[in-house]
Write a protein that holds these residues in place. Structure first.
Motif, short mmCIF file in Angstrom:
data_model
loop_
_atom_site.label_atom_id
_atom_site.label_comp_id
_atom_site.label_asym_id
_atom_site.label_seq_id
_atom_site.Cartn_x
_atom_site.Cartn_y
_atom_site.Cartn_z
N ILE A 57 44.63 47.68 41.17
CA ILE A 57 43.23 47.24 41.21
C ILE A 57 42.56 47.76 42.48
CG2 ILE A 57 41.73 45.21 41.45
CD1 ILE A 57 43.63 43.72 39.57
N LYS A 58 43.29 47.81 43.59
CA LYS A 58 42.71 48.31 44.85
C LYS A 58 42.33 49.78 44.77
CE LYS A 58 44.89 45.09 48.07
NZ LYS A 58 45.82 44.95 49.20
N LYS A 59 42.95 50.54 43.91
CA LYS A 59 42.66 51.98 43.77
C LYS A 59 41.29 52.22 43.15
CE LYS A 59 47.50 53.37 43.43
NZ LYS A 59 48.52 53.95 42.55
N SER A 60 40.74 51.23 42.47
CA SER A 60 39.44 51.38 41.80
C SER A 60 38.31 51.24 42.81
CB SER A 60 39.28 50.30 40.72
OG SER A 60 40.34 50.36 39.80
N GLY A 61 37.12 51.62 42.40
CA GLY A 61 35.92 51.46 43.22
C GLY A 61 35.57 49.97 43.35
N TYR A 62 34.71 49.65 44.31
CA TYR A 62 34.39 48.25 44.58
C TYR A 62 33.77 47.54 43.38
CZ TYR A 62 35.41 49.07 49.50
OH TYR A 62 36.03 49.37 50.68
N GLY A 63 32.91 48.19 42.65
CA GLY A 63 32.28 47.58 41.48
C GLY A 63 33.32 47.27 40.40
N ASP A 64 34.17 48.24 40.15
CA ASP A 64 35.23 48.04 39.15
C ASP A 64 36.27 47.04 39.66
OD1 ASP A 64 34.05 49.78 37.38
OD2 ASP A 64 35.20 51.53 38.09
N GLU A 65 36.55 47.12 40.95
CA GLU A 65 37.56 46.23 41.54
C GLU A 65 37.17 44.76 41.36
OE1 GLU A 65 39.86 45.43 45.78
OE2 GLU A 65 38.55 47.15 45.61
N LYS A 109 35.27 43.49 38.98
CA LYS A 109 35.43 43.15 37.56
C LYS A 109 36.92 42.95 37.22
CE LYS A 109 31.31 45.60 36.05
NZ LYS A 109 30.82 46.78 35.32
N LEU A 110 37.75 43.86 37.71
CA LEU A 110 39.18 43.78 37.42
C LEU A 110 39.81 42.51 38.04
CD1 LEU A 110 40.23 47.51 37.89
CD2 LEU A 110 40.16 46.22 35.75
N LEU A 111 39.39 42.16 39.27
CA LEU A 111 39.93 40.95 39.93
C LEU A 111 39.52 39.68 39.18
CD1 LEU A 111 39.52 41.83 43.72
CD2 LEU A 111 41.66 41.52 42.47
N LYS A 112 38.25 39.65 38.71
CA LYS A 112 37.81 38.50 37.92
C LYS A 112 38.60 38.39 36.63
CE LYS A 112 33.06 38.10 39.60
NZ LYS A 112 31.63 38.20 39.24
N GLY A 113 38.82 39.51 35.98
CA GLY A 113 39.59 39.52 34.73
C GLY A 113 41.03 39.10 34.98
N TYR A 114 41.62 39.61 36.06
CA TYR A 114 43.00 39.26 36.38
C TYR A 114 43.13 37.77 36.71
CZ TYR A 114 47.74 39.99 38.21
OH TYR A 114 49.09 39.94 38.42
N LYS A 115 42.12 37.25 37.39
CA LYS A 115 42.11 35.81 37.71
C LYS A 115 42.07 34.99 36.42
CE LYS A 115 39.41 32.29 40.09
NZ LYS A 115 38.19 32.02 40.86
N LYS A 116 41.24 35.40 35.45
CA LYS A 116 41.17 34.69 34.16
C LYS A 116 42.51 34.77 33.42
CE LYS A 116 36.22 35.07 33.43
NZ LYS A 116 35.14 35.63 32.61
#
Length: 173
Positions: free
Chosen positions: A133-141, A143-150
């Protein structure tokens, strides 16, 4: 000041309380019999009478001052006792909280240790996912962190449901 003798042969000045200002103004202070009976006459403890100058226009007697001072001392002592009791109770509560925390931490550590190899694989999977997830850009990161949290929250819900099912099955045996 001249000494007067009363009818019973005692000095009249023993029964009178005079202040310094009374002597100057020519007014003598007298105590009634009811006031004398309220004074504590302990043979083993004799307290000297304190003489305080009276304020002009004030009819407060020495006994009233002593009563006020004694009341303040008692109130102070009571207040100190209350504070001491509160601090003692707070100390007991703090000790119980520390004990509960250490017992809970030991139990959690034992439960996690019982999982053994499984915990290592779950931890490794979590760390790998976070690195990706850290490899992605801040905008995508974000979204990915929110999804991973869910996803993790849903897995927690699944674990809680499984715990409830195991408890029910265990109680039926």
């Amino acid at each position: 000041m001249e000494k007067r003798t009363s009818e019973n042969g005692t000095n009249a000045e023993d029964n009178l309380a005079e202040s310094n200002t009374d002597t100057d103004s020519g007014i003598k202070g007298t105590d009634s019999d009811s006031e004398n009976s309220s004074i504590d006459n302990n043979d083993d403890e004799i307290q000297p009478t304190r003489k305080t100058p009276r304020r002009s226009g004030s009819n407060v007697k020495i006994e009233d001052y002593d009563l006020i001072v004694n009341s303040l001392k008692e109130a102070t002592t009571s207040f100190k006792d209350v504070i001491y009791s509160i601090s003692k109770k707070a100390q007991e509560i703090r000790e119980k909280a520390e004990e509960t925390f250490t017992v809970g931490a030991r139990r959690d550590a034992r439960d996690i240790k019982a999982l053994g190899v499984y915990v290592e694989s779950v931890t490794k999977g979590f760390e790998e996912t976070m690195m990706e997830i850290k490899k992605s850009g801040y905008g995508d990161e974000e979204k990915l962190l929110k999804g991973y949290k869910k996803l993790l929250e849903e897995q927690i819900n699944l674990i809680n449901a499984r715990i409830e099912m195991v408890k029910r099955l265990k109680s039926r045996r």
